[in-house]
Write a protein that holds these residues in place. Structure first.
Motif, PDB file in Angstrom:
ATOM      1  N   VAL A   1       0.833  -1.190   0.000  1.00  0.00           N
ATOM      2  CA  VAL A   1       0.000   0.000   0.000  1.00  0.00           C
ATOM      3  C   VAL A   1       0.876   1.252   0.000  1.00  0.00           C
ATOM      4  CG1 VAL A   1      -1.745   1.296   1.296  1.00  0.00           C
ATOM      5  CG2 VAL A   1      -1.877  -1.199   1.169  1.00  0.00           C
ATOM      6  N   GLN A   2       0.513   2.201  -0.853  1.00  0.00           N
ATOM      7  CA  GLN A   2       1.197   3.487  -0.921  1.00  0.00           C
ATOM      8  C   GLN A   2       0.353   4.538  -0.205  1.00  0.00           C
ATOM      9  OE1 GLN A   2       4.355   3.667  -2.427  1.00  0.00           O
ATOM     10  NE2 GLN A   2       4.007   1.445  -2.413  1.00  0.00           N
ATOM     11  N   TYR A   3       0.984   5.349   0.614  1.00  0.00           N
ATOM     12  CA  TYR A   3       0.265   6.312   1.447  1.00  0.00           C
ATOM     13  C   TYR A   3       0.517   7.740   1.008  1.00  0.00           C
ATOM     14  CZ  TYR A   3      -0.645   2.389   4.497  1.00  0.00           C
ATOM     15  OH  TYR A   3      -1.073   1.175   4.979  1.00  0.00           O
ATOM     16  N   LYS A   4      -0.465   8.600   1.285  1.00  0.00           N
ATOM     17  CA  LYS A   4      -0.330  10.024   1.037  1.00  0.00           C
ATOM     18  C   LYS A   4      -0.837  10.766   2.266  1.00  0.00           C
ATOM     19  CE  LYS A   4      -4.811  10.304  -1.320  1.00  0.00           C
ATOM     20  NZ  LYS A   4      -5.517  10.669  -2.573  1.00  0.00           N
ATOM     21  N   ASN A   5      -0.498  12.046   2.340  1.00  0.00           N
ATOM     22  CA  ASN A   5      -0.912  12.886   3.463  1.00  0.00           C
ATOM     23  C   ASN A   5      -1.833  13.982   2.941  1.00  0.00           C
ATOM     24  OD1 ASN A   5       2.318  12.199   4.027  1.00  0.00           O
ATOM     25  ND2 ASN A   5       0.912  11.732   5.698  1.00  0.00           N
ATOM     26  N   PRO A   6      -3.154  13.763   2.982  1.00  0.00           N
ATOM     27  CA  PRO A   6      -4.103  14.745   2.436  1.00  0.00           C
ATOM     28  C   PRO A   6      -4.071  16.084   3.145  1.00  0.00           C
ATOM     29  CG  PRO A   6      -5.148  12.597   2.801  1.00  0.00           C
ATOM     30  CD  PRO A   6      -3.824  12.569   3.498  1.00  0.00           C
ATOM     31  N   GLY A   7      -3.590  16.099   4.377  1.00  0.00           N
ATOM     32  CA  GLY A   7      -3.572  17.337   5.149  1.00  0.00           C
ATOM     33  C   GLY A   7      -4.627  17.321   6.236  1.00  0.00           C
TER      34      GLY A   7
ATOM     35  N   PRO B   1      -7.704  17.672   8.597  1.00  0.00           N
ATOM     36  CA  PRO B   1      -7.647  16.665   9.651  1.00  0.00           C
ATOM     37  C   PRO B   1      -7.494  15.223   9.160  1.00  0.00           C
ATOM     38  CG  PRO B   1      -9.925  17.230   9.235  1.00  0.00           C
ATOM     39  CD  PRO B   1      -9.116  18.074   8.321  1.00  0.00           C
ATOM     40  N   HIS B   2      -7.400  15.019   7.817  1.00  0.00           N
ATOM     41  CA  HIS B   2      -7.198  13.673   7.281  1.00  0.00           C
ATOM     42  C   HIS B   2      -5.696  13.418   7.247  1.00  0.00           C
ATOM     43  CE1 HIS B   2      -8.682  10.517   4.084  1.00  0.00           C
ATOM     44  NE2 HIS B   2      -8.068   9.974   5.109  1.00  0.00           N
ATOM     45  N   VAL B   3      -5.178  12.817   8.304  1.00  0.00           N
ATOM     46  CA  VAL B   3      -3.736  12.784   8.541  1.00  0.00           C
ATOM     47  C   VAL B   3      -3.001  11.944   7.495  1.00  0.00           C
ATOM     48  CG1 VAL B   3      -1.959  12.190  10.218  1.00  0.00           C
ATOM     49  CG2 VAL B   3      -4.141  13.135  10.992  1.00  0.00           C
ATOM     50  N   GLN B   4      -3.502  10.718   7.212  1.00  0.00           N
ATOM     51  CA  GLN B   4      -2.838   9.836   6.247  1.00  0.00           C
ATOM     52  C   GLN B   4      -3.862   8.897   5.641  1.00  0.00           C
ATOM     53  OE1 GLN B   4       1.377   8.325   6.556  1.00  0.00           O
ATOM     54  NE2 GLN B   4       0.331   6.430   7.092  1.00  0.00           N
TER      55      GLN B   4
ATOM     56  N   ARG C   1     -11.081  14.477  14.074  1.00  0.00           N
ATOM     57  CA  ARG C   1     -12.477  14.900  13.960  1.00  0.00           C
ATOM     58  C   ARG C   1     -12.635  15.955  12.854  1.00  0.00           C
ATOM     59  NH1 ARG C   1     -16.349  13.514  17.372  1.00  0.00           N
ATOM     60  NH2 ARG C   1     -18.331  14.656  17.334  1.00  0.00           N
ATOM     61  N   GLY C   2     -13.671  15.813  12.057  1.00  0.00           N
ATOM     62  CA  GLY C   2     -13.932  16.738  10.965  1.00  0.00           C
ATOM     63  C   GLY C   2     -13.617  16.188   9.589  1.00  0.00           C
ATOM     64  N   THR C   3     -13.016  14.990   9.507  1.00  0.00           N
ATOM     65  CA  THR C   3     -12.657  14.413   8.210  1.00  0.00           C
ATOM     66  C   THR C   3     -13.866  13.814   7.505  1.00  0.00           C
ATOM     67  OG1 THR C   3     -10.439  13.915   9.032  1.00  0.00           O
ATOM     68  CG2 THR C   3     -11.140  12.779   7.032  1.00  0.00           C
ATOM     69  N   PHE C   4     -14.629  12.986   8.228  1.00  0.00           N
ATOM     70  CA  PHE C   4     -15.772  12.300   7.633  1.00  0.00           C
ATOM     71  C   PHE C   4     -17.053  12.703   8.369  1.00  0.00           C
ATOM     72  CE2 PHE C   4     -12.182   9.335   6.789  1.00  0.00           C
ATOM     73  CZ  PHE C   4     -12.168   9.466   5.405  1.00  0.00           C
TER      74      PHE C   4
ATOM     75  N   ARG D   1     -27.312   8.585   5.514  1.00  0.00           N
ATOM     76  CA  ARG D   1     -26.623   9.856   5.760  1.00  0.00           C
ATOM     77  C   ARG D   1     -26.075   9.793   7.168  1.00  0.00           C
ATOM     78  NH1 ARG D   1     -28.822  15.841   3.953  1.00  0.00           N
ATOM     79  NH2 ARG D   1     -27.027  17.025   4.745  1.00  0.00           N
ATOM     80  N   HIS D   2     -24.739   9.842   7.292  1.00  0.00           N
ATOM     81  CA  HIS D   2     -24.142   9.644   8.614  1.00  0.00           C
ATOM     82  C   HIS D   2     -22.817  10.384   8.714  1.00  0.00           C
ATOM     83  CE1 HIS D   2     -21.400   5.941   7.545  1.00  0.00           C
ATOM     84  NE2 HIS D   2     -21.319   6.881   6.655  1.00  0.00           N
ATOM     85  N   ALA D   3     -22.210  10.279   9.895  1.00  0.00           N
ATOM     86  CA  ALA D   3     -20.880  10.840  10.142  1.00  0.00           C
ATOM     87  C   ALA D   3     -20.045   9.797  10.868  1.00  0.00           C
ATOM     88  CB  ALA D   3     -20.979  12.115  10.980  1.00  0.00           C
ATOM     89  N   GLU D   4     -18.746   9.734  10.502  1.00  0.00           N
ATOM     90  CA  GLU D   4     -17.786   8.854  11.176  1.00  0.00           C
ATOM     91  C   GLU D   4     -16.654   9.738  11.664  1.00  0.00           C
ATOM     92  OE1 GLU D   4     -17.795   5.034   8.300  1.00  0.00           O
ATOM     93  OE2 GLU D   4     -17.817   6.992   7.318  1.00  0.00           O
ATOM     94  N   GLU D   5     -16.563   9.895  12.978  1.00  0.00           N
ATOM     95  CA  GLU D   5     -15.663  10.898  13.532  1.00  0.00           C
ATOM     96  C   GLU D   5     -14.731  10.311  14.600  1.00  0.00           C
ATOM     97  OE1 GLU D   5     -15.381  13.815  12.338  1.00  0.00           O
ATOM     98  OE2 GLU D   5     -17.249  14.898  12.107  1.00  0.00           O
ATOM     99  N   ALA D   6     -13.544  10.891  14.719  1.00  0.00           N
ATOM    100  CA  ALA D   6     -12.693  10.609  15.861  1.00  0.00           C
ATOM    101  C   ALA D   6     -13.308  11.262  17.100  1.00  0.00           C
ATOM    102  CB  ALA D   6     -11.289  11.145  15.625  1.00  0.00           C
TER     103      ALA D   6
END
Length: 288
Positions: free
Chosen positions: A14-20, A22-25, A51-54, A100-105
Motif C-alpha cells: 500500500v502506498q500512502y499520502k498525506n491529504p492534510g 484533519p485527514h492525517v494519512q 475529527r472533521g474528516t468524515f 446519511r451519517h458521520a464517522e468521527e474521531a
C-alpha cells in the motif's frame, strides 16, 4: 466434496499520502481504479484522521465494513443512531436506498480505520439503510495450535461470526506465532483478499508468495464452482522470527455492471444521476 488450493494471484504494498489536516494519512488497500477485479468488493481504504474528516455525508447502493485499528470511532446518523467503537470493533452499514451519517474521531483522538466497500446486487440496492456493530468480544475467537482465528463474519473452525451482511462474506483475523502454520478452508467460488497487519506471512504451497506489513494479496477463485461443492485451502505460514497477523476477506462475485461516483455505487450512469438528484432534493433526510 472436492478440494483445491487458494493462491495469491496478485499483490502489492500500500502506498500512502498525506491529504492534510484533519485527514492525517490515507492509503488504498484496494485501489478503486481496479474495482472490477475485487467483485463483490469495491475498494478498501486505510485511514488515519481527526475529527472533521468524515462529517455528515451520504451513501447509496452498497455496504461498508469498518474495522477500528486504534483510537475511538464515533458513529452518528440522521435516524438517531449513535455509537462509539474501539480497537478490534467492526461496524457494518447497509447504505441501501440512502444513508446519511458521520464517522468521527472522539475528542482529540487520531483514529485509524480500515474501511471496505461491499457491493449490493441490483435487487438489494433499494433496501432500507441499517447499521450493526460487532464488538471485539462478540466475535468468536478460536484458539489454534500455533495462534488464533477471530471470526467476524462467515464460518470457520465450527463457529460463525455475528456480522449479518446482506451479501454474505467471510471476514477473519488470523494470528500466528513465529514459524507457525495454518490451513484455512474457503469456498472455491469466493473472490477475496488478505491484508497484512503485522509481521510477515507466506501464502500457498508451490508458487507461494510472502507478504509483509501493509501488503495486500488478491486470492484466486473458481468462477464456475458451485456453492459448497468445492473448498479451497489457503495455506499460511508466519515468518520464523515474527509473530504475524492478517485480515482475510472473501465473498461470491455478484457479476453485475458497476458504476461508482463519489459516495454512490449503482449499476448505471442514470442511477448515479438519480442518486445525486435525490440527495440534493433532501430525499436522504436531514443533516446529521
Amino acid at each position: 466434496m472436492k478440494t483445491g488450493k487458494k493462491l495469491i494471484r496478485d499483490h502489492w504494498k500500500v502506498q500512502y499520502k498525506n491529504p492534510g489536516y484533519p485527514h492525517v494519512q490515507q492509503g488504498w488497500i484496494l485501489p478503486p481504479d481496479r474495482m472490477r477485479e475485487y467483485d463483490p468488493f469495491i475498494l478498501m481504504a486505510d485511514d488515519w484522521f481527526k475529527r472533521g474528516t468524515f462529517s455528515d455525508h451520504p451513501h447509496r447502493g452498497f455496504q461498508t465494513i469498518t474495522y477500528v485499528l486504534d483510537g475511538r470511532l464515533e458513529h452518528t446518523d440522521n435516524q438517531g443512531g449513535h455509537s462509539v467503537l474501539h480497537a478490534g470493533d467492526v461496524q457494518y452499514m447497509n447504505a441501501g436506498s440512502g444513508a446519511r451519517h458521520a464517522e468521527e474521531a472522539v475528542d482529540e483522538d487520531v483514529i485509524h480505520t480500515l474501511q471496505l466497500w461491499l457491493n449490493l446486487p441490483k435487487s438489494l440496492k433499494q433496501t432500507e439503510s441499517s447499521y450493526h456493530n460487532v464488538l471485539l468480544e462478540d466475535a468468536p475467537l478460536v484458539e489454534l495450535d500455533g495462534g488464533s482465528l477471530r471470526v467476524y463474519s462467515g464460518s470457520a473452525e465450527g463457529v460463525t461470526g455475528p456480522m449479518n451482511s446482506l451479501v454474505p462474506i467471510n471476514m477473519f483475523e488470523l494470528y500466528l506465532r513465529a514459524g507457525e502454520s495454518y490451513s484455512l478452508e474457503l469456498p472455491a467460488n469466493h473472490n477475496g483478499h488478505v491484508y497484512m497487519l503485522q509481521g510477515e506471512m507466506t501464502f500457498g504451497g508451490e508458487g507461494a508468495v510472502t507478504l509483509g506489513k501493509t501488503e495486500v494479496g488478491l486470492l484466486s477463485y473458481d468462477e464456475v464452482a458451485e456453492d459448497g461443492a468445492v473448498v479451497d485451502t489457503l495455506e499460511v505460514t508466519a515468518a520464523a522470527q515474527e509473530r504475524s497477523r492478517v485480515l482475510i476477506y472473501t465473498g461470491k462475485p455478484i457479476g453485475e455492471p458497476i458504476v461508482a461516483r463519489g459516495p454512490f455505487v449503482m449499476n448505471t450512469e442514470e442511477e448515479i444521476v438519480e442518486a445525486f438528484e435525490d440527495f440534493r432534493a433532501g430525499r436522504f433526510g436531514g443533516r446529521v
